[in-house]
Scaffold this motif. Structure first.
Motif, PDB file in Angstrom:
ATOM      1  N   THR A 267      -5.064  -8.376  -2.630  1.00 20.21           N
ATOM      2  CA  THR A 267      -3.794  -7.715  -2.355  1.00 20.21           C
ATOM      3  C   THR A 267      -3.773  -6.280  -2.866  1.00 20.21           C
ATOM      4  OG1 THR A 267      -1.391  -7.870  -2.621  1.00 20.21           O
ATOM      5  CG2 THR A 267      -2.756  -8.525  -4.497  1.00 20.21           C
ATOM      6  N   ALA A 268      -2.921  -5.456  -2.257  1.00 22.85           N
ATOM      7  CA  ALA A 268      -2.745  -4.078  -2.705  1.00 22.85           C
ATOM      8  C   ALA A 268      -1.645  -3.980  -3.760  1.00 22.85           C
ATOM      9  CB  ALA A 268      -2.388  -3.181  -1.515  1.00 22.85           C
ATOM     10  N   ALA A 269      -0.914  -5.077  -3.971  1.00 25.13           N
ATOM     11  CA  ALA A 269       0.145  -5.089  -4.987  1.00 25.13           C
ATOM     12  C   ALA A 269      -0.463  -5.065  -6.387  1.00 25.13           C
ATOM     13  CB  ALA A 269       1.017  -6.331  -4.815  1.00 25.13           C
ATOM     14  N   HIS A 270       0.175  -4.327  -7.279  1.00 21.08           N
ATOM     15  CA  HIS A 270      -0.328  -4.206  -8.647  1.00 21.08           C
ATOM     16  C   HIS A 270       0.166  -5.338  -9.548  1.00 21.08           C
ATOM     17  CE1 HIS A 270      -1.155   0.402  -8.236  1.00 21.08           C
ATOM     18  NE2 HIS A 270      -2.042  -0.338  -7.630  1.00 21.08           N
ATOM     19  N   TYR A 271       1.208  -6.042  -9.109  1.00 22.23           N
ATOM     20  CA  TYR A 271       1.788  -7.095  -9.922  1.00 22.23           C
ATOM     21  C   TYR A 271       1.980  -8.356  -9.077  1.00 22.23           C
ATOM     22  CZ  TYR A 271       2.949  -2.958 -12.683  1.00 22.23           C
ATOM     23  OH  TYR A 271       2.870  -1.789 -13.382  1.00 22.23           O
ATOM     24  N   TYR A 272       2.174  -9.481  -9.763  1.00 19.36           N
ATOM     25  CA  TYR A 272       2.419 -10.714  -9.027  1.00 19.36           C
ATOM     26  C   TYR A 272       3.329 -11.646  -9.822  1.00 19.36           C
ATOM     27  CZ  TYR A 272      -0.625 -13.605 -11.992  1.00 19.36           C
ATOM     28  OH  TYR A 272      -1.165 -14.302 -13.044  1.00 19.36           O
ATOM     29  N   LEU A 273       4.006 -12.529  -9.096  1.00 21.80           N
ATOM     30  CA  LEU A 273       4.780 -13.613  -9.685  1.00 21.80           C
ATOM     31  C   LEU A 273       4.104 -14.915  -9.270  1.00 21.80           C
ATOM     32  CD1 LEU A 273       8.454 -12.489  -8.847  1.00 21.80           C
ATOM     33  CD2 LEU A 273       7.293 -12.308 -11.051  1.00 21.80           C
TER      34      LEU A 273
ATOM     35  N   LYS B  75       0.838  -1.212   0.000  1.00 18.88           N
ATOM     36  CA  LYS B  75       0.000   0.000   0.000  1.00 18.88           C
ATOM     37  C   LYS B  75       0.866   1.252   0.000  1.00 18.88           C
ATOM     38  CE  LYS B  75      -3.800  -2.228   2.497  1.00 18.88           C
ATOM     39  NZ  LYS B  75      -4.515  -2.336   3.791  1.00 18.88           N
ATOM     40  N   THR B  76       1.939   1.221   0.762  1.00 17.96           N
ATOM     41  CA  THR B  76       2.830   2.373   0.873  1.00 17.96           C
ATOM     42  C   THR B  76       3.524   2.682  -0.448  1.00 17.96           C
ATOM     43  OG1 THR B  76       3.251   1.950   3.213  1.00 17.96           O
ATOM     44  CG2 THR B  76       4.890   3.268   2.042  1.00 17.96           C
ATOM     45  N   LEU B  77       3.927   1.652  -1.178  1.00 15.87           N
ATOM     46  CA  LEU B  77       4.767   1.847  -2.360  1.00 15.87           C
ATOM     47  C   LEU B  77       4.009   1.936  -3.677  1.00 15.87           C
ATOM     48  CD1 LEU B  77       7.840  -0.435  -1.609  1.00 15.87           C
ATOM     49  CD2 LEU B  77       7.726   2.041  -1.579  1.00 15.87           C
ATOM     50  N   ASN B  78       2.709   1.736  -3.655  1.00 11.18           N
ATOM     51  CA  ASN B  78       1.966   1.722  -4.910  1.00 11.18           C
ATOM     52  C   ASN B  78       2.120   3.004  -5.728  1.00 11.18           C
ATOM     53  OD1 ASN B  78       0.902  -0.774  -5.431  1.00 11.18           O
ATOM     54  ND2 ASN B  78      -0.875  -0.487  -4.115  1.00 11.18           N
ATOM     55  N   LYS B  79       2.291   4.155  -5.067  1.00 17.28           N
ATOM     56  CA  LYS B  79       2.453   5.422  -5.781  1.00 17.28           C
ATOM     57  C   LYS B  79       3.907   5.891  -5.791  1.00 17.28           C
ATOM     58  CE  LYS B  79      -2.231   7.054  -4.789  1.00 17.28           C
ATOM     59  NZ  LYS B  79      -3.060   8.134  -4.184  1.00 17.28           N
ATOM     60  N   LYS B  80       4.788   5.104  -5.154  1.00 12.38           N
ATOM     61  CA  LYS B  80       6.185   5.512  -5.042  1.00 12.38           C
ATOM     62  C   LYS B  80       7.144   4.501  -5.664  1.00 12.38           C
ATOM     63  CE  LYS B  80       5.171   7.633  -0.530  1.00 12.38           C
ATOM     64  NZ  LYS B  80       5.361   9.041  -0.882  1.00 12.38           N
ATOM     65  N   GLY B  81       6.640   3.327  -6.004  1.00 11.21           N
ATOM     66  CA  GLY B  81       7.517   2.291  -6.523  1.00 11.21           C
ATOM     67  C   GLY B  81       6.716   1.145  -7.123  1.00 11.21           C
ATOM     68  N   ILE B  82       7.301  -0.047  -7.081  1.00 13.49           N
ATOM     69  CA  ILE B  82       6.677  -1.229  -7.669  1.00 13.49           C
ATOM     70  C   ILE B  82       6.470  -2.281  -6.584  1.00 13.49           C
ATOM     71  CG2 ILE B  82       6.934  -3.074  -9.373  1.00 13.49           C
ATOM     72  CD1 ILE B  82       8.777  -1.162 -10.931  1.00 13.49           C
ATOM     73  N   ALA B  83       5.231  -2.726  -6.420  1.00 16.98           N
ATOM     74  CA  ALA B  83       4.894  -3.738  -5.418  1.00 16.98           C
ATOM     75  C   ALA B  83       4.507  -5.033  -6.125  1.00 16.98           C
ATOM     76  CB  ALA B  83       3.752  -3.257  -4.529  1.00 16.98           C
ATOM     77  N   ILE B  84       5.168  -6.123  -5.752  1.00 18.00           N
ATOM     78  CA  ILE B  84       4.936  -7.421  -6.403  1.00 18.00           C
ATOM     79  C   ILE B  84       4.633  -8.471  -5.349  1.00 18.00           C
ATOM     80  CG2 ILE B  84       5.918  -9.198  -7.883  1.00 18.00           C
ATOM     81  CD1 ILE B  84       7.798  -7.074  -9.013  1.00 18.00           C
ATOM     82  N   ARG B  85       3.537  -9.163  -5.538  1.00 11.51           N
ATOM     83  CA  ARG B  85       3.156 -10.233  -4.606  1.00 11.51           C
ATOM     84  C   ARG B  85       3.545 -11.591  -5.170  1.00 11.51           C
ATOM     85  NH1 ARG B  85      -0.686 -13.909  -2.884  1.00 11.51           N
ATOM     86  NH2 ARG B  85      -1.393 -13.658  -0.720  1.00 11.51           N
ATOM     87  N   ILE B  86       4.011 -12.481  -4.301  1.00 18.78           N
ATOM     88  CA  ILE B  86       4.271 -13.857  -4.706  1.00 18.78           C
ATOM     89  C   ILE B  86       2.956 -14.623  -4.602  1.00 18.78           C
ATOM     90  CG2 ILE B  86       5.526 -15.978  -4.221  1.00 18.78           C
ATOM     91  CD1 ILE B  86       7.308 -13.749  -5.239  1.00 18.78           C
ATOM     92  N   GLY B  87       2.411 -15.029  -5.744  1.00 17.72           N
ATOM     93  CA  GLY B  87       1.118 -15.703  -5.772  1.00 17.72           C
ATOM     94  C   GLY B  87       0.006 -14.714  -6.072  1.00 17.72           C
TER      95      GLY B  87
END
Length: 208
Positions: free
Chosen positions: A170-176, A153-165
């Motif tokens: 989730t608040a992550a915009h991407y996943y692996l 949530k903190t990094l969504n507008k400041k960086g890249i957030a990636i969730r495993i699965g």
């Protein structure tokens, strides 16, 4: 969620920043921070840790991890029938500290943790580290636990957030799909950076 010493031992890379105990304990080049409430709660953590060890001694597969500024009750190897018993033991010991707002609960995957009762999490720790970095950078955060959501949530507008699965919650915009995809991702990032640098040099030369 690991202790700072455990993370350093496992990673073993010098001159980088480490955050342990959900960001309560941070260490890096010319930088050291331990949250004041983590220091103040050290004796409570020791007390809870000792009491939990005694109470779960007869529950096969359950074990306690004292991480100095937090304590974890692991039950990944506990039989399905014994999980309610593990949780009852935890609350019998911890509720007193929780009700007095001396410690708070952090829930993870097959683990329940007790940490200082403070408005601080992995997201707070990430921002703290970024504020102390002199160079501009693009934060890349990869995680697989519920406790990583604060950083997502903190990094969504400041960086890249990636969730495993993959997850819809989730608040992550991407996943692996899994951790096995991380080496490929990092290699692709490295390749992109190298190519961008080469293009920049070529453009500079052509302009000259």
């Amino acid at each position: 969620g690991r202790s700072l010493s455990d993370i350093k031992k496992r990673v073993g890379i010098r001159k980088i920043y480490y955050g342990g105990n959900h960001g309560l304990d941070i260490s890096g080049p010319n930088l050291r921070f331990t949250h004041p409430k983590a220091l103040a709660s050290h004796l409570d953590i020791e007390s809870v840790s000792c009491r939990l060890k005694k109470e779960i001694a007869n529950i096969h597969g359950a074990w306690i991890e004292n991480k100095k500024y937090s304590v974890s009750l692991h039950f990944r190897s506990v039989t399905k029938e014994d999980i309610p018993r593990v949780k009852n033991v935890f609350h019998a010991v911890a509720d007193e500290f929780i009700e007095q707002e001396r410690l708070s609960v952090i829930k993870g995957k097959k683990v329940i943790e007790l940490a200082p009762c403070v408005q601080w999490n992995k997201g707070s720790a990430v921002l703290w580290i970024l504020r102390h970095l002199e160079d501009k950078c693009m934060p890349l955060y990869i995680g697989d636990d519920q406790t990583d959501e604060t950083a997502f949530k903190t990094l969504n507008k400041k960086g890249i957030a990636i969730r495993i699965g993959r997850s819809k919650e989730t608040a992550a915009h991407y996943y692996l799909k899994g951790y096995w995809e991380m080496p490929r991702l990092l290699q692709q990032i490295q390749y992109t950076i190298v190519m961008a640098q080469k293009e920049k040099v070529l453009t500079y030369c052509l302009e000259k």
